[in-house]
Structure formats: structure tokens, C-alpha cells
Scaffold this motif. Structure first.
Motif, PDB file in Angstrom:
ATOM      1  N   PHE A 195      -2.236  -8.487 -12.113  1.00  0.00           N
ATOM      2  CA  PHE A 195      -1.229  -8.459 -11.050  1.00  0.00           C
ATOM      3  C   PHE A 195      -1.133  -9.805 -10.335  1.00  0.00           C
ATOM      4  N   ILE A 196      -2.263 -10.510 -10.208  1.00  0.00           N
ATOM      5  CA  ILE A 196      -2.223 -11.845  -9.614  1.00  0.00           C
ATOM      6  C   ILE A 196      -1.371 -12.783 -10.459  1.00  0.00           C
ATOM      7  N   LEU A 197      -1.559 -12.750 -11.772  1.00  0.00           N
ATOM      8  CA  LEU A 197      -0.736 -13.585 -12.644  1.00  0.00           C
ATOM      9  C   LEU A 197       0.736 -13.183 -12.564  1.00  0.00           C
ATOM     10  N   ARG A 214       2.240 -14.575  -9.431  1.00  0.00           N
ATOM     11  CA  ARG A 214       2.428 -16.021  -9.577  1.00  0.00           C
ATOM     12  C   ARG A 214       3.668 -16.334 -10.405  1.00  0.00           C
ATOM     13  N   ASP A 215       3.839 -15.614 -11.499  1.00  0.00           N
ATOM     14  CA  ASP A 215       4.996 -15.859 -12.361  1.00  0.00           C
ATOM     15  C   ASP A 215       6.300 -15.510 -11.657  1.00  0.00           C
ATOM     16  N   ARG A 216       6.257 -14.534 -10.763  1.00  0.00           N
ATOM     17  CA  ARG A 216       7.463 -14.156 -10.008  1.00  0.00           C
ATOM     18  C   ARG A 216       7.647 -14.991  -8.747  1.00  0.00           C
ATOM     19  N   LEU A 217       6.725 -15.933  -8.504  1.00  0.00           N
ATOM     20  CA  LEU A 217       6.746 -16.788  -7.304  1.00  0.00           C
ATOM     21  C   LEU A 217       6.684 -15.954  -6.023  1.00  0.00           C
ATOM     22  N   ALA A 218       6.046 -14.774  -6.125  1.00  0.00           N
ATOM     23  CA  ALA A 218       5.882 -13.901  -4.954  1.00  0.00           C
ATOM     24  C   ALA A 218       4.541 -14.226  -4.297  1.00  0.00           C
ATOM     25  N   TYR A 219       4.498 -15.317  -3.560  1.00  0.00           N
ATOM     26  CA  TYR A 219       3.234 -15.832  -3.046  1.00  0.00           C
ATOM     27  C   TYR A 219       2.638 -14.940  -1.958  1.00  0.00           C
ATOM     28  N   SER A 220       3.483 -14.295  -1.183  1.00  0.00           N
ATOM     29  CA  SER A 220       2.947 -13.382  -0.175  1.00  0.00           C
ATOM     30  C   SER A 220       2.261 -12.191  -0.843  1.00  0.00           C
ATOM     31  N   GLU A 221       2.820 -11.700  -1.957  1.00  0.00           N
ATOM     32  CA  GLU A 221       2.186 -10.618  -2.700  1.00  0.00           C
ATOM     33  C   GLU A 221       0.891 -11.105  -3.351  1.00  0.00           C
ATOM     34  N   LEU A 222       0.908 -12.344  -3.833  1.00  0.00           N
ATOM     35  CA  LEU A 222      -0.301 -12.912  -4.440  1.00  0.00           C
ATOM     36  C   LEU A 222      -1.443 -12.938  -3.434  1.00  0.00           C
ATOM     37  N   MET A 223      -1.166 -13.439  -2.230  1.00  0.00           N
ATOM     38  CA  MET A 223      -2.219 -13.518  -1.220  1.00  0.00           C
ATOM     39  C   MET A 223      -2.629 -12.138  -0.743  1.00  0.00           C
ATOM     40  N   LEU A 271       0.818  -1.212   0.000  1.00  0.00           N
ATOM     41  CA  LEU A 271       0.000   0.000   0.000  1.00  0.00           C
ATOM     42  C   LEU A 271       0.853   1.262   0.000  1.00  0.00           C
ATOM     43  N   GLY A 272       2.078   1.144   0.462  1.00  0.00           N
ATOM     44  CA  GLY A 272       2.984   2.289   0.438  1.00  0.00           C
ATOM     45  C   GLY A 272       3.743   2.436  -0.856  1.00  0.00           C
ATOM     46  N   GLN A 273       3.474   1.547  -1.824  1.00  0.00           N
ATOM     47  CA  GLN A 273       4.152   1.595  -3.117  1.00  0.00           C
ATOM     48  C   GLN A 273       3.142   1.936  -4.210  1.00  0.00           C
ATOM     49  N   PRO A 274       3.590   2.555  -5.308  1.00  0.00           N
ATOM     50  CA  PRO A 274       2.638   3.014  -6.334  1.00  0.00           C
ATOM     51  C   PRO A 274       2.072   1.895  -7.205  1.00  0.00           C
ATOM     52  N   ASP A 275       2.761   0.756  -7.301  1.00  0.00           N
ATOM     53  CA  ASP A 275       2.341  -0.281  -8.244  1.00  0.00           C
ATOM     54  C   ASP A 275       0.931  -0.771  -7.962  1.00  0.00           C
ATOM     55  N   LEU A 276       0.658  -1.140  -6.713  1.00  0.00           N
ATOM     56  CA  LEU A 276      -0.656  -1.677  -6.372  1.00  0.00           C
ATOM     57  C   LEU A 276      -1.740  -0.640  -6.619  1.00  0.00           C
TER      58      LEU A 276
END
Length: 285
Positions: free
Chosen positions: A241-243, A246-255, A83-88
Motif C-alpha cells: 500500500f505504501i508503494l 507513492r505511485d499515485r502521488l498520494a503523499y498524505s495517504e503515504l504518511m 480508517l472509515g474505508q475498507p481498503d486500509l
């Protein structure tokens, strides 16, 4: 027996009872004990859901289990960081823009068609089988056709969101027309009101509650359909962003993104519900 226009300040209505308001101060309702109790029960239900999530992915999971990647102990801190980053925020705004455009298209189509179908019984008889047939087709099944017709980008998403949202809006609007009190229409005729005046001052105020009910249902449907729509041929949005996570294996970000989708959907539904309640209270005042 007196007759009044729908939505008019002269319409008779019983004053709010003690179960609704404890009193009024400056025209604003006070919170009552039942309302506070309901709020606490709702918060309690959310806490129970969070506890079940934590138990299933952390406490009861094996220490080396893959499911621990989706635990709230990792997802919630990750969401706070995101939430502190612009991407989301960019993905959220893109998704909300698509939802608003899809709902606007559905309103522009659904309300006029619903008014026509509800006003003319023969038109309703002629169109009901076709509408019911189309309504039962999943909006996602149109995805390949929409991409071939509109190309890759936002246009097929707008089409599928509008297709998903138009049915609850149209059907609720038609039902609202059918439930109009005949005395209102008789009064309009006796006052020599034109069709346009009858539409603006009788029919539209009378069906507004049903339109908002359909809109609330449409919001829930559109929000569910949005994510899979954004997984095809776009480069922004929560589904995309979910995909990407997943492709980056960033599961904490996915959840964390899944959690964000739930929070935004909850807020959209709450906003639609508050709009309906505000309109209902203003008409009853």
C-alpha cells in the motif's frame, strides 16, 4: 530449604510490595502513583515526538516546501478518513496474518531446537558457530532466492519472516534451559518422572518466560522486516500500500500509512509485553 515446581501454586514467592500494587480488590491490582507517573511520562514522550514532527514538517518548513506533504496536520486527518474505508483494513489484516504465520513457524522451529541446544552442551558447541553465522545474515538478503524457490506470493514472505523471528526465540529458549535450577531436575529424577513429564512439568514452565522474551523481540524484528517484504510481488499488505500511494502521488495517504504501521507495531509490542507480565505474575502468585 524447600524445593517447588516452576509455575506451581506451591512455589514460594514474596507478596507484591507497595511499589507494585497499592492493594487488591477482587483479586485485581490497583494502579499506583509510580505506575501512573510512568504512564504520564510515556504519553509526554509521544507528545514531544508529535510536536517535533509538526515543527519539522510544518512550522519550520517553507510555505511551498515539498516536506509539508508529510505534515501531521495532513497525515492524521487522512488516517482518520482511511480508517472509515475498507481498503486500509484489508491491507492491515493481510499484514497481520503474515506476521502471525511467520511467528507461528518461528515458534514451531525455534522452541524445540532451543530446548535441544540448551539441554545438550555438545549439540550447542556443534551448532553455535553455524547458528551465529546464519543469524547475522539479513533476512532481506534472502529475498531473491526465496522468490526463485517459492515463487511470487505469500510463501517467500513467510520464509523471510520466520527466518527473522526464529533466532531470538531459539536463543532465548536455549538460555532458559541453561538457567533452570538444578534442584527442579533433581526433584523430577527423585520422583521417577519420565522425560516427557520432566519436559511438560519442569522444563517448559521453567523456560516460558525466556520464550516470551524471545517472542517479544521477534515481534519487533518481524514487523520491521514485513514492510520491505511486501514491496515485492504481492498485491496486498501495508508495504504494498505504501508503494501504491507513492505511485499515485498520494503523499498524505503515504504518511498516514506510515503512521498506521507505527501504531500497529506499538500495539503488537505492548501486547507481547502484557502477555509476558501476565504469565510472570501468574507464576509468582
Amino acid at each position: 530449604m524447600s524445593t517447588s515446581w516452576p509455575g506451581s501454586s506451591l512455589s514460594g514467592s514474596a507478596p507484591p510490595g507497595p511499589a507494585t500494587f497499592a492493594g487488591r480488590a477482587g483479586g485485581k491490582p490497583w494502579l499506583t502513583l509510580p505506575a501512573l507517573t510512568n504512564s504520564l511520562l510515556g504519553i509526554g514522550g509521544l507528545i514531544v515526538l508529535l510536536l517535533l514532527w509538526w515543527l519539522g514538517t510544518d512550522v519550520l518548513a517553507s510555505s511551498q516546501g515539498f516536506i509539508r506533504q508529510f505534515s501531521p496536520t495532513t497525515a492524521i486527518p487522512e488516517l482518520v478518513t482511511m480508517l472509515g474505508q475498507p481498503d486500509l483494513l484489508v491491507h492491515v489484516l493481510v499484514s497481520l496474518r503474515r506476521v502471525l504465520i511467520g511467528l507461528a513457524l518461528a515458534l514451531l522451529i525455534g522452541v524445540p531446537v532451543g530446548l535441544a541446544v540448551g539441554s545438550y552442551s555438545r549439540l550447542n558447541t556443534a551448532t553455535s558457530p553455524a547458528f551465529q553465522f546464519l543469524r547475522m545474515i539479513s533476512p532481506l538478503s534472502w529475498m531473491p532466492i526465496a522468490v526463485m524457490v517459492f515463487g511470487v506470493g505469500d510463501q517467500p514472505i513467510y520464509f523471510m519472516l520466520a527466518f527473522a523471528a526464529v533466532w531470538p526465540i531459539m536463543l532465548n529458549t536455549a538460555e532458559g534451559v541453561r538457567r533452570l535450577q538444578p534442584s527442579w531436575l533433581s526433584l523430577a529424577d527423585s520422583l521417577a518422572a519420565t522425560r516427557w513429564e520432566t519436559l511438560c512439568y519442569v522444563i517448559l514452565p521453567g523456560v516460558l518466560g525466556h520464550v516470551l522474551t524471545g517472542l517479544r523481540l521477534a515481534v519487533g524484528i518481524v514487523w520491521i522486516v514485513l514492510v520491505p517484504c511486501e514491496m515485492l510481488g504481492v498485491s496486498a499488505g501495508l508495504g504494498y500500500f505504501i508503494l501504491d500511494t507513492r505511485d499515485r502521488l498520494a503523499y498524505s495517504e503515504l504518511m498516514a500509512t506510515v503512521l498506521m504501521i507505527g501504531v500497529l507495531g506499538f500495539l503488537l509490542d505492548a501486547g507481547a509485553r502484557m502477555l509476558y507480565q501476565a504469565v510472570t505474575r501468574s507464576r509468582a502468585a
